[in-house]
Design an enzyme around this catalytic site. Structure first.
Site, PDB file in Angstrom:
ATOM      1  N   HIS A   1      31.667  -9.791  92.130  1.00  0.00           N
ATOM      2  CA  HIS A   1      32.051  -8.450  92.600  1.00  0.00           C
ATOM      3  C   HIS A   1      33.434  -8.450  93.223  1.00  0.00           C
ATOM      4  O   HIS A   1      33.875  -9.434  93.816  1.00  0.00           O
ATOM      5  CB  HIS A   1      31.000  -7.862  93.544  1.00  0.00           C
ATOM      6  CG  HIS A   1      30.806  -8.593  94.843  1.00  0.00           C
ATOM      7  ND1 HIS A   1      31.554  -8.321  95.969  1.00  0.00           N
ATOM      8  CD2 HIS A   1      29.931  -9.560  95.205  1.00  0.00           C
ATOM      9  CE1 HIS A   1      31.142  -9.082  96.970  1.00  0.00           C
ATOM     10  NE2 HIS A   1      30.162  -9.863  96.533  1.00  0.00           N
TER      11      HIS A   1
ATOM     12  N   HIS B   1      31.842 -12.289 105.607  1.00  0.00           N
ATOM     13  CA  HIS B   1      31.851 -11.031 106.366  1.00  0.00           C
ATOM     14  C   HIS B   1      32.425 -11.215 107.771  1.00  0.00           C
ATOM     15  O   HIS B   1      32.253 -10.348 108.621  1.00  0.00           O
ATOM     16  CB  HIS B   1      30.456 -10.409 106.473  1.00  0.00           C
ATOM     17  CG  HIS B   1      29.829 -10.061 105.175  1.00  0.00           C
ATOM     18  ND1 HIS B   1      28.712  -9.236 105.090  1.00  0.00           N
ATOM     19  CD2 HIS B   1      30.116 -10.413 103.896  1.00  0.00           C
ATOM     20  CE1 HIS B   1      28.362  -9.115 103.815  1.00  0.00           C
ATOM     21  NE2 HIS B   1      29.203  -9.824 103.077  1.00  0.00           N
TER      22      HIS B   1
ATOM     23  N   GLU C   1      29.481  -3.922  95.526  1.00  0.00           N
ATOM     24  CA  GLU C   1      28.272  -4.728  95.742  1.00  0.00           C
ATOM     25  C   GLU C   1      27.903  -4.783  97.211  1.00  0.00           C
ATOM     26  O   GLU C   1      26.717  -4.769  97.562  1.00  0.00           O
ATOM     27  CB  GLU C   1      28.499  -6.137  95.188  1.00  0.00           C
ATOM     28  CG  GLU C   1      27.253  -7.025  95.165  1.00  0.00           C
ATOM     29  CD  GLU C   1      27.024  -7.835  96.431  1.00  0.00           C
ATOM     30  OE1 GLU C   1      25.973  -8.497  96.544  1.00  0.00           O
ATOM     31  OE2 GLU C   1      27.904  -7.813  97.342  1.00  0.00           O
ATOM     32  N   GLU C   2      28.898  -4.831  98.083  1.00  0.00           N
ATOM     33  CA  GLU C   2      28.638  -5.009  99.506  1.00  0.00           C
ATOM     34  C   GLU C   2      27.946  -3.806 100.143  1.00  0.00           C
ATOM     35  O   GLU C   2      27.380  -3.926 101.227  1.00  0.00           O
ATOM     36  CB  GLU C   2      29.949  -5.301 100.246  1.00  0.00           C
ATOM     37  CG  GLU C   2      30.615  -6.613  99.865  1.00  0.00           C
ATOM     38  CD  GLU C   2      29.852  -7.842 100.330  1.00  0.00           C
ATOM     39  OE1 GLU C   2      28.773  -7.684 100.942  1.00  0.00           O
ATOM     40  OE2 GLU C   2      30.330  -8.955 100.085  1.00  0.00           O
TER      41      GLU C   2
ATOM     42  N   ASP D   1      28.174 -15.822  93.503  1.00  0.00           N
ATOM     43  CA  ASP D   1      28.266 -15.020  94.726  1.00  0.00           C
ATOM     44  C   ASP D   1      27.532 -15.682  95.885  1.00  0.00           C
ATOM     45  O   ASP D   1      27.207 -15.032  96.864  1.00  0.00           O
ATOM     46  CB  ASP D   1      27.700 -13.610  94.452  1.00  0.00           C
ATOM     47  CG  ASP D   1      27.989 -12.620  95.559  1.00  0.00           C
ATOM     48  OD1 ASP D   1      28.910 -12.875  96.359  1.00  0.00           O
ATOM     49  OD2 ASP D   1      27.286 -11.602  95.634  1.00  0.00           O
TER      50      ASP D   1
ATOM     51  N   ASP E   1      34.045 -13.986  99.469  1.00  0.00           N
ATOM     52  CA  ASP E   1      32.898 -13.193  99.030  1.00  0.00           C
ATOM     53  C   ASP E   1      33.425 -11.851  98.530  1.00  0.00           C
ATOM     54  O   ASP E   1      33.582 -10.936  99.296  1.00  0.00           O
ATOM     55  CB  ASP E   1      31.946 -13.004 100.208  1.00  0.00           C
ATOM     56  CG  ASP E   1      30.714 -12.193  99.864  1.00  0.00           C
ATOM     57  OD1 ASP E   1      30.452 -11.973  98.670  1.00  0.00           O
ATOM     58  OD2 ASP E   1      30.025 -11.751 100.813  1.00  0.00           O
TER      59      ASP E   1
ATOM     60  N   ASP F   1      34.655  -6.049  95.502  1.00  0.00           N
ATOM     61  CA  ASP F   1      34.818  -5.487  96.844  1.00  0.00           C
ATOM     62  C   ASP F   1      34.557  -6.538  97.916  1.00  0.00           C
ATOM     63  O   ASP F   1      33.946  -7.577  97.669  1.00  0.00           O
ATOM     64  CB  ASP F   1      33.886  -4.294  97.048  1.00  0.00           C
ATOM     65  CG  ASP F   1      32.409  -4.673  96.991  1.00  0.00           C
ATOM     66  OD1 ASP F   1      32.029  -5.454  96.095  1.00  0.00           O
ATOM     67  OD2 ASP F   1      31.623  -4.177  97.832  1.00  0.00           O
TER      68      ASP F   1
END
Length: 387
Positions: free
Chosen positions: A76, A361, A156-157, A179, A122, A78
């Site tokens: 992904h 994150h 995705e997030e 991922d 990520d 994002d």
């Protein structure tokens, strides 16, 4: 461009997703990055490169050997809204230079930020690994392999990465999301997940005259929040243990909103958690009056295990590939979810493989370069082993 240079280029794009915009992709930076990626895929020689209006990229690495299954790799574009992804200042340091880097990476070169933003491993590490592996195979046509499909998704997030993913157009027999986290991680089971919004209605009156008139929605919200089990939160659970997680709170005397996510690997316990929240809302409404509290629960994804177990050979294939390149497989449940969880329920079995980063994150996110390289090697080895 080598894999490190490629990754550092990718993190220069701000692709933070935002669940409040109602758009797909949810932020313009994702589409900007997608256009760059689509051009890059064409430049390195991939075929059938498409970028649709929703920001989804698909491409093909043509087969050099016929009769093999079509395999897919997905990542992904994002990054999480949990920390800023704007103006990422990445640098390469020795692991020992940062106290937050795990000691097992001692002696390794590690990509870090200046700790004002997340890094974006990520999942831009996953994208870099897939693209670099494909580029290598294009440059080495003597390596026998079947057709490979590539898919890069937005949002995705915020749980929307699979919303507009066309499984039929993708056309793979099975796939892997790149991922996961630390080196060696291999996952084929994940949380069942739901999002919950609770709205509390109050009544604001001048505090000097509020006796038996004022209804403070924030106090009711607090009362409801502390009714949930104290130890069933992310900071007190691990492994297969589920939780309730308060992720947002916004309020005034007149109105307060609580946002929760609900997670559990076991489907029955997952359903029980949702019922418990509904029960607590009814209990509070009995005390303060019907309609004081409203609740909305939306399922996000389910545990992919039930879809992967009938095709466990694809997990075994990933294990064998890791072992072949010197990586010890670490099979574990995902304490989260991936696009692969939803895609598995749409007919595309899709286990999850490590991308190599740590502290996702977070402003303290980092990516050991050997882990980045090994993840790329795993992609290559899987492609070569598919028969």
């Amino acid at each position: 461009m080598n894999i490190v240079e490629r990754f550092l280029k990718y993190v220069s794009f701000c692709t933070t997703s935002d669940e409040n915009t109602g758009m797909t992709p949810s932020t313009p930076g994702q589409l900007e990055f997608a256009r760059y990626l689509a051009d890059e895929l064409k430049t390195i020689g991939l075929k059938d490169v498409t970028l649709d209006e929703n920001g989804y990229i698909m491409a093909t690495l043509p087969a050099t050997a016929e009769g093999r299954p079509v395999i897919g790799f997905i990542a992904h574009m994002d990054t999480s809204p949990d920390a800023s992804g704007r103006h990422v200042k990445a640098s390469i340091v020795q692991a020992e230079e940062r106290e937050y880097i795990d000691k097992r990476y001692a002696g390794q070169d590690v990509i870090v930020t200046d700790t004002t933003t997340l890094l974006g491993a990520d999942d831009k590490a996953g994208i870099a690994e897939i693209v670099t592996a494909c580029e290598y195979l294009i440059q080495h046509p003597e390596i026998a392999h079947g057709k490979v499909r590539i898919g890069f998704t937005p949002d995705e997030e915020i749980g929307q990465g699979a919303d507009h993913f066309d499984v039929k157009a993708f056309g793979a027999d099975f796939a892997y999301t790149m991922d996961g986290g630390a080196i060696g991680e291999l996952e084929f089971e994940n949380f069942n997940a739901a999002a919950c919004k609770i709205k509390i209605h109050g009544l604001n009156v001048h505090p000097g005259y509020g006796y038996h008139k004022m209804v403070n929605s924030m106090r009711i919200a607090y009362q409801l929040a502390v009714m949930l089990p104290r130890w069933e939160t992310p900071e007190h659970t691990q492994g297969y243990e589920g939780f309730y997680h308060l992720v947002g709170m916004n309020g005034t005397v007149e109105e307060t909103t609580l946002s929760y996510i609900i997670r559990d690997h076991d489907r029955a316990r997952f359903e029980s958690r949702k019922r418990e929240l509904e029960h607590l809302v009814r209990k509070v409404n009995r005390e303060f009056g019907e309609g004081t509290v409203e609740i909305e629960i939306r399922d996000q994804y389910y545990n992919m295990r039930e879809k992967i177990e009938p095709v466990m050979h694809i997990v075994d294939l990933a294990k064998e590939a890791m072992t072949a390149v010197g990586v010890t497989p670490n099979v574990k449940p995902i304490r989260g979810g991936t696009d692969g969880a939803r895609l598995s329920f749409e007919g595309l079995p899709c286990p999850n493989i490590f991308a190599g980063g740590e502290n996702f994150h977070s402003r303290y996110e980092y990516l050991p370069i050997p882990s980045l390289e090994k993840a790329k090697d795993v992609v290559l080895e899987i492609i070569k082993r598919v028969q």
